[in-house]
Design a protein around this motif. Sequence first.
Motif, PDB file in Angstrom:
ATOM      1  N   VAL B  86      43.395  71.672  17.918  1.00 11.97           N
ATOM      2  CA  VAL B  86      43.738  70.444  17.976  1.00 11.97           C
ATOM      3  C   VAL B  86      42.411  69.618  17.521  1.00 11.97           C
ATOM      4  N   ARG B 119      33.334  73.451  29.398  1.00 10.12           N
ATOM      5  CA  ARG B 119      32.615  74.020  28.639  1.00 10.12           C
ATOM      6  C   ARG B 119      31.067  74.116  29.534  1.00 10.12           C
ATOM      7  N   GLU B 259      35.663  69.310  29.156  1.00  9.39           N
ATOM      8  CA  GLU B 259      35.728  69.151  27.710  1.00  9.39           C
ATOM      9  C   GLU B 259      36.751  67.923  27.359  1.00  9.39           C
ATOM     10  N   GLU B 261      36.336  65.694  24.646  1.00  8.75           N
ATOM     11  CA  GLU B 261      36.318  64.772  23.212  1.00  8.75           C
ATOM     12  C   GLU B 261      37.646  64.465  22.759  1.00  8.75           C
ATOM     13  N   LYS B 264      38.660  61.486  24.694  1.00 11.36           N
ATOM     14  CA  LYS B 264      37.889  60.316  24.296  1.00 11.36           C
ATOM     15  C   LYS B 264      38.697  59.720  23.004  1.00 11.36           C
TER      16      LYS B 264
END
Lengths: 595, 425
Positions: B86, B119, B259, B261, B264
């Motif tokens: 993704v 992570r 994780e 990102e 966000k």
Amino acid sequence: MGGRDQKIAKKLEKKIVKKGFPDVKISAEEGIVRLNGRVNLWSEVITIGYLAAKTKGVKGVINDVTAGEIERKGEEKKVTKRDVYDNVSLPKRADVVIVGGGVIGCFIAREISRYKLDVVLLEKESDVACGATKANSGMVHSGIGESSGTLKQKLNVKGNKMYDKVCEELNVPFERDGLLIVITTETLPPKVRKVLPPFISNFICEKIIPYVVFRKGKKAGIPLRPVKREELLEMEPNITDKAIVGVYSPTYGVVYPYEITIALAENAIQNGVKIALNTEVEDILVEDGKVKGVLTDRGTIESEYVINAAGIFADEVAEMAGAREFSIHPRKGSIIIFDKEMKGYINHSLSELILPQDPHTKGGGIFTTISGNPNWGPDAIEVSDKYDKSVTAEEIDTIFECGSLLPDFQKSSLITYFAGLRAATYEEDFFIKASENVLGFVNVAGIQSPGLAASPAIAEMVRGILREIGLKMGEKEEFNPIRRAIPKFSKLGIEEKKKLIKENPLYGNVICRCEHVTEGEVVDAIHRPLPATTVDAVKRRVRTGMGRCQGGFCGPKVARILARELNIPLEEVTKDGPGSNLFVGKTKSLLAEEA
Amino acid sequence: MIEVDVAIIGGGPAGLASAMKACEEGVKDILIIERGMELGGILLQCIHDGFGTFIFEETLTGPEYAQRYIDEVKKTGINVKLNTMVLEIDSAKRIIAVNQEDGLLEIEAKAIILSMGCRERTRAQILIPGDRPSGIYTAGVAQRYINIEGVIPGKKVVILGSGDIGMIMARRFTLEGAKVEGVYEVMSNPGGLTRNVVQCVEDYEIPLHLSHTITNIRGRRRVEGVTVAKVDSEMRPIKDTERFVPCDTVILSVGLIPENELSKSADVGMDPITNGPIVDEQMQTSVPGIFACGNVVHVHDLVDDVSKVAEVAGRGAAEYIDGKLKKRRSPIKVKAGRNVKYVVPQIIHGEKFDEDIRFYLRVKEIEKSVKTVVLADGERIFEKKIKIVKPPEMVKLDISPDILNRITGDELIIDVEGEEDEEKS
């Protein structure tokens, strides 16, 4: 020693004895001073070197004084497997041999690939761009940071203007985001601030200093623009309250220094240059004051022209030829990289002006790479070991101070840090000259900052020197300045992405979670004209492992792809060449399975 | 454009359990998007046992635990896209993903469950100075190399961090014939579960050096050794305790980071302490219809807890698309009080509670004979005695609806009270 040289030696001896080093032996020849002996500290070696360089009449300093404190580690034990993944078997002869595959060596190689010449570039590492080239800020300086009248400044100003064209030809990204020189309440030295009434020091900071900087730029042909406080705040809303005014230097740019170097190497290869990696120079063959060839650990190449672009090792290569007129004393610079999610926090490169300026470094600053990662640094530390690229705890603290311009910057977004070694001479200027003693030997040494910015102009200058010393250079009609880049999946729009995957489905396999690098890019990098054969070489070409997880996700994938594409076992994959293997062997269960 | 009811990002334990629950609740069109070549996530490389003691009441290896869910998923009509990354999610719940077969995928989901996991923190993030040679790995990466790729990263190993993965890797390296020079832990207590201290370190006579850290890494091509030092009470290295330990490998087990990102990119509100999304009791984030569960929310110690909380998210997503998500009142903030680092969920806002809510909290410091106390409007609405609390071991509090329905204010505070506090009160 001639009379003039004797005079220089005597004068210098007096200075050095006065400083407290009576045992240093001094000799001079044709203005080149040679220093021998032993002192206690490395910092004393450096002090002595500068004393010599500043003595009137001295043209070059060869400083062989050693320090008692640390012995140089020297080269590690020789690695045997040098020819593993080499694409070039070493030719028997060449018209020109270039020693060193940094940005300078590669720029020169590409520049002279315009002519009908057999050119060979020798690089001891497993890739180009492995020395200072891979470990600097990537700033294409404008030249405002250099002292007026130096070769550095002249080539910097010229080189900067050449960047747009060459980056376009090579298909590498180049951005001129400009530099803001920031004058703050700490620009004037504390002593001066103490004695001056505030309105006077304010006047100096607001009016006089920007004017002085502006004048200096005008004299050197560097466009500059004074920036008032309101505009400064508009340009950089997150800047400290200490900021008073600024001077904007719009021609400042940024590149990936390794990417442009790799691109130059590839374009040079396209145009017929041979690049021999994993090949270390052991001697320069000289007969009757003329260069005859280069002895390497992989055989000898006959050649009448040798260019010394060996960076930090340039003094050692010059010594091999008997053409040493300088010393390189490594000056380490460390840089901290932050997450690209901080992009937008800074709009331009920033540098705080602190007076008096350190003559040996432009000092650390804040800048943003092409990828949008803010970088802080570098600092400047003299080190005795040419292999010392460690980043110390003290350095990390020092660099964090660069950030005082941005008090609320989120330091926890730090990704990593690294160090490079500047190839500094005691004269602190570029040393680009054909040797007077050894015909055909050209030193391109002392190339520290702004070497990257100056590199296109340096290559042009070296081309001129080669012609002057008798090299016949007939233009090659088929020279092609255009280099095709590896497609960057993450930078493409939706339709372009779709098209690329259709052409090559490997571009649909994203193997790097942070930078969205695809398997297609990695495979492409491995099969380029200058093949990437290590994890770090792949990283420099396509950014795998450069993101916030530092290779945690893509590392195993890149190692597997390298093993597959190079047709080697996984245990032979290395980080950056022989001796840096990732693994020591197979697991018990895999061995059992294989048996 | 593909349209689905529920899209689940990540096919690890959280994604699998949430998919199963959503399916059980009657959601028709479920899609799991997994970037790996198989379902199961990090469990696939965790070949040691100790998984499933709560959910299955037996002790399984990671792959076995994952397989139980994978088998169930296969029996349903849940769609799975493997080898699919993704790239982006937006707050309108549109997903852009990519794989080799389909190329670029544009997916529109009625609800999304974020289950991307976490992570590892790296060497630089904890500011270890020194060289940058080959031979420095995070524990999870080393685990992958040994257990999946079949290669051994080194022969002489120093491990920094006594988190669970660090200790498990100490044992794993030893079993592969490598010499583990020691496990170094900056805190004065082990960072992982007690059972791992015993089974992975003590049983193999591996030295565990508490209150120690690495102050330098040396090596040009490959790691040649590390400098270790004792640390003082403020975790600063003590200079004259430094010594050099030769080794060829440094393994770092120095923490995990959720994780987020993608979260966000979808404008999901984040908790700066957990580094994960702020969620409510149904694991819904600040963006309606986007749910989150597992290590992407906060780092769990046990996969059993992940599976359990993932079911909450799966049911929440099902109710959201049916329009049956519980009626909401203005949110009640759940705050971390004395000796509590964080609490999840961070908010609750059911109008009327009809079942237990489980709160997960992590304490800041070890403390014996404590009482966890829930305060609403200054009133102690709940108390529970606990023998000992430790930062590595998550505290779970199940609070019943009759207590929850007594809450009047807009804030809950959860404290861990020590013996002394009790005496005072």
